[in-house]
Every structure is written in structure tokens, then in C-alpha cells.
Design a protein around this motif. Structure first.
Motif, short mmCIF file in Angstrom:
data_model
loop_
_atom_site.label_atom_id
_atom_site.label_comp_id
_atom_site.label_asym_id
_atom_site.label_seq_id
_atom_site.Cartn_x
_atom_site.Cartn_y
_atom_site.Cartn_z
N GLY A 178 75.34 28.29 50.20
CA GLY A 178 74.78 27.38 49.34
C GLY A 178 75.73 26.23 48.77
O GLY A 178 75.50 25.46 48.28
N GLN A 188 61.52 24.23 48.45
CA GLN A 188 62.69 24.23 47.81
C GLN A 188 64.05 23.80 48.77
O GLN A 188 65.09 23.66 48.15
CB GLN A 188 63.36 25.51 47.26
CG GLN A 188 62.27 26.09 46.37
CD GLN A 188 62.60 27.61 45.61
OE1 GLN A 188 63.76 27.66 45.41
NE2 GLN A 188 61.86 28.41 45.83
N VAL A 189 63.60 23.44 49.94
CA VAL A 189 64.63 23.20 51.03
C VAL A 189 64.55 21.97 51.62
O VAL A 189 63.54 21.47 52.14
CB VAL A 189 64.69 24.38 52.00
CG1 VAL A 189 65.84 24.26 53.10
CG2 VAL A 189 64.99 25.87 51.41
N GLU A 190 65.85 20.93 51.25
CA GLU A 190 65.78 19.86 52.11
C GLU A 190 67.05 19.76 52.97
O GLU A 190 67.03 18.80 53.88
CB GLU A 190 65.98 18.82 50.90
CG GLU A 190 64.74 18.73 49.62
CD GLU A 190 63.66 18.41 50.40
OE1 GLU A 190 63.52 17.58 51.50
OE2 GLU A 190 62.42 18.56 49.96
N ASP A 244 70.58 24.13 50.54
CA ASP A 244 69.64 24.71 49.78
C ASP A 244 68.92 26.24 50.39
O ASP A 244 68.17 26.69 49.69
CB ASP A 244 68.24 23.87 49.73
CG ASP A 244 68.75 22.47 49.31
OD1 ASP A 244 69.42 22.25 48.40
OD2 ASP A 244 68.04 21.45 49.79
N ALA A 256 67.35 29.01 47.80
CA ALA A 256 65.93 29.16 47.64
C ALA A 256 65.47 30.51 48.14
O ALA A 256 64.69 31.31 47.47
CB ALA A 256 65.41 28.34 48.84
#
Length: 312
Positions: free
Chosen positions: A88, A292-294, A298, A302
Motif C-alpha cells: 500500500g 476502493q481500488v484505482e 489501493d 482495500a
């Protein structure tokens, strides 16, 4: 008691009257597939419906493109991409560049201090790294001079490590799925089908909250610029994926899949690409994860939030 469930992937409009989940809380299988980016159809792109139909259906129905470039110039690379995915932390930014191959001392420190395995262990979760190492013990693995990101991560929680003995007993998978690449060294470790590998992984995951399986033959074949070889690798993986989907549906396991950078989707270039990579989430918690993930940054946060959202 046995239940026959139809596949949601093959029948996207199907609504089940009864959903049977065999586990409490959350179970996740994380498929890390190395070097697969998202690119439109092209003559040099083997990631297509004819070669890997199951993967393509997952991408079209259960995936979103995410960033692997991380705001740093140059082509994304394995060491920083994987370290970012599993911590992260934007490791490319921290290093000031994309780092290829095996992580050096500075990058290792980031991985050792704050990786996904450690974070899950702190939460009291049962974790397994399903790839078998061709060693007798974790000490043999630690003695290696060069270590991948996943190896550095695994050594911080040695109980997740699987070895040759686990592989022979069906308690681990080989990085090529079928074990063909190790026949000369381990002739007593019989070749298996991709379908059997999926069955082994589902059986392993039954006993753990989080199971990671890493497949890097996609990246190797991408670097080869051999289109036929790339197609063969993707077909093998697709057979594995097709069977695994059926099994995770029965078990109520969420399947997560992503890559560290692009490569195989452009077979006319030997190096990596700047293509976005697919983030696939399929199963009970797919929306929670996908929303939640870009980018690669992330992925670990997440996963941790989804586990934290469930009272244990």
C-alpha cells in the motif's frame, strides 16, 4: 451434503433463491498474475476471447482498469510494482524510479516493515502462500542472495511458506501450475492438469482466510516476443481459472486478481508497457473491493478494510 450451483459467470442474470456459504466471515484467494495489461484487441495481443475466454469474461464483467505507473516516469517494473501492491506504499515514488527484478535493501525494508501477510497476521487471520519453493525449509530460502518481493514478504511470516514436500502432497502449487518445468529435477513430482491445480488451490484455501498464488509465466512469455508461446501460457492459465471459478462459487470465496504491470498484451515489444492492469474481484465481496481500488497503491488497503469490516 452436496449442492449443484450454476455459474454466475456463465449466467450473469441468474438469481439464486438460496445462497450457501460454507465459511464465516471473509475468505479470499488472491491471484497475482505477472505482466498482464489491458489493451484493445490487436493482432499482437493474445489476451483475447479465442485464447483465454474465461479471463476475458472476468475482465469484461468483474474488472476495472487500474493504474500501474504510479505517477513516476518510465516503464513500470516488477520490484516496485509488486512491493506497492503488497504494502500500500507507492514504492516507485519512494525509490524515485521504477525498480526491476529483485528488490534492493531499501525496497526490502519497506516490504519487511509493512506487508500484507504481516498485516493479516496481526489481525489473527490464517494466511497461506500457495506457491511451493524448491527448498527444504525457510532457512534455505532466507539464504538466497536474490529474493523476489513475494519471497521477502513470505520470510516475514515463515509459517505461510510451502516447500517441495507440500507440493508432492497437493498442499501447494508450482508457479507453472502443471509442474512441467521441474520434471528434470523432481521426476517424482508428477505433472498435473490446470484443472487439478485449481482443485488443489481451492482445497488449500478452504483452511485459510487469505491465500495467495503467484503466476509469472505470463511475464516470461511476454518478454520472449513469441506469440505462440504466450497463447499457450494463457490457455493453460485459462483452464485453471475456469475450474477455480466453479469451486470458489461453491465455497463462497471471493476471488481477487491483478497484475503488477503490462507486458503480454503487446507481443511486438520486449519490455513492459504503460497499460492499465485489470483489477478483478469476483464473489461475495467483489463490489466492496472493486469500488476502493484505482491503482496498485489501493490493493492492500482495500483487502484489509474488507477483512476489518467483518466481526471476528
Amino acid at each position: 451434503m452436496q449442492w449443484k450451483l450454476s455459474s454466475r459467470l456463465d449466467n450473469p442474470q441468474l438469481t439464486l433463491d438460496i445462497e450457501i456459504w460454507y465459511n464465516k466471515g471473509v475468505k479470499i484467494i488472491f491471484l497475482f498474475i505477472d505482466g498482464v495489461g489491458m489493451r484493445e484487441a490487436a493482432a499482437d495481443n493474445p489476451v483475447n476471447e479465442e485464447v483465454c475466454p474465461t479471463l476475458m469474461r472476468l475482465i469484461s464483467r468483474h474488472a476495472k482498469p487500474i493504474d500501474a505507473c504510479l505517477g513516476v516516469d518510465g516503464l513500470p517494473q516488477s520490484a516496485t510494482g509488486q512491493a506497492t501492491m503488497f504494502t500500500g506504499v507507492n514504492c516507485s515514488a519512494a525509490m524515485g524510479r521504477h525498480c526491476e527484478g529483485f528488490p534492493g535493501p531499501s525496497l526490502r525494508r519497506i516490504i519487511e516493515e509493512n506487508n500484507l501477510f504481516l498485516q493479516l497476521k496481526k489481525r489473527g487471520l490464517a494466511v497461506r502462500f500457495a506457491d511451493a519453493y524448491l527448498v527444504d525449509s525457510a532457512d534455505d530460502l532466507a539464504a538466497r542472495r536474490f529474493k523476489s518481493v513475494t519471497t521477502v514478504m513470505a520470510l516475514t511470516t515463515p509459517e505461510v511458506i510451502t516447500t517441495v514436500d507440500d507440493l508432492k502432497q497437493g498442499r501447494a502449487l508450482m508457479q507453472d501450475l502443471t509442474r512441467e518445468t521441474i520434471q528434470e529435477r523432481y521426476p517424482d513430482c508428477r505433472v498435473i492438469s490446470p484443472k487439478r491445480a485449481a482443485e488443489d488451490l481451492a482445497e488449500i484455501a478452504h483452511d485459510y482466510d487469505f491465500t495467495l498464488y503467484e503466476f509469472f509465466q505470463t511475464d516470461v512469455s511476454g518478454h520472449s516476443m513469441d506469440y505462440a508461446r504466450a497463447c499457450a501460457v494463457l490457455r493453460t492459465y485459462d483452464q485453471f481459472l475456469s475450474q477455480l471459478i466453479r469451486l470458489v462459487e461453491i465455497e463462497g470465496i471471493t476471488l481477487v486478481m491483478t497484475a503488477d504491470h503490462g507486458n503480454i498484451e503487446c507481443m511486438t515489444e520486449r519490455g513492459h508497457t504503460r497499460s492499465p492492469v485489470p483489477f478483478i474481484a469476483y464473489g461475495p465481496r467483489e463490489s466492496d473491493l472493486r469500488d476502493q481500488v484505482e491503482s496498485l497503491i489501493d490493493v492492500t488497503p482495500a483487502l484489509l478494510r474488507v477483512f476489518d469490516s467483518v466481526g471476528r
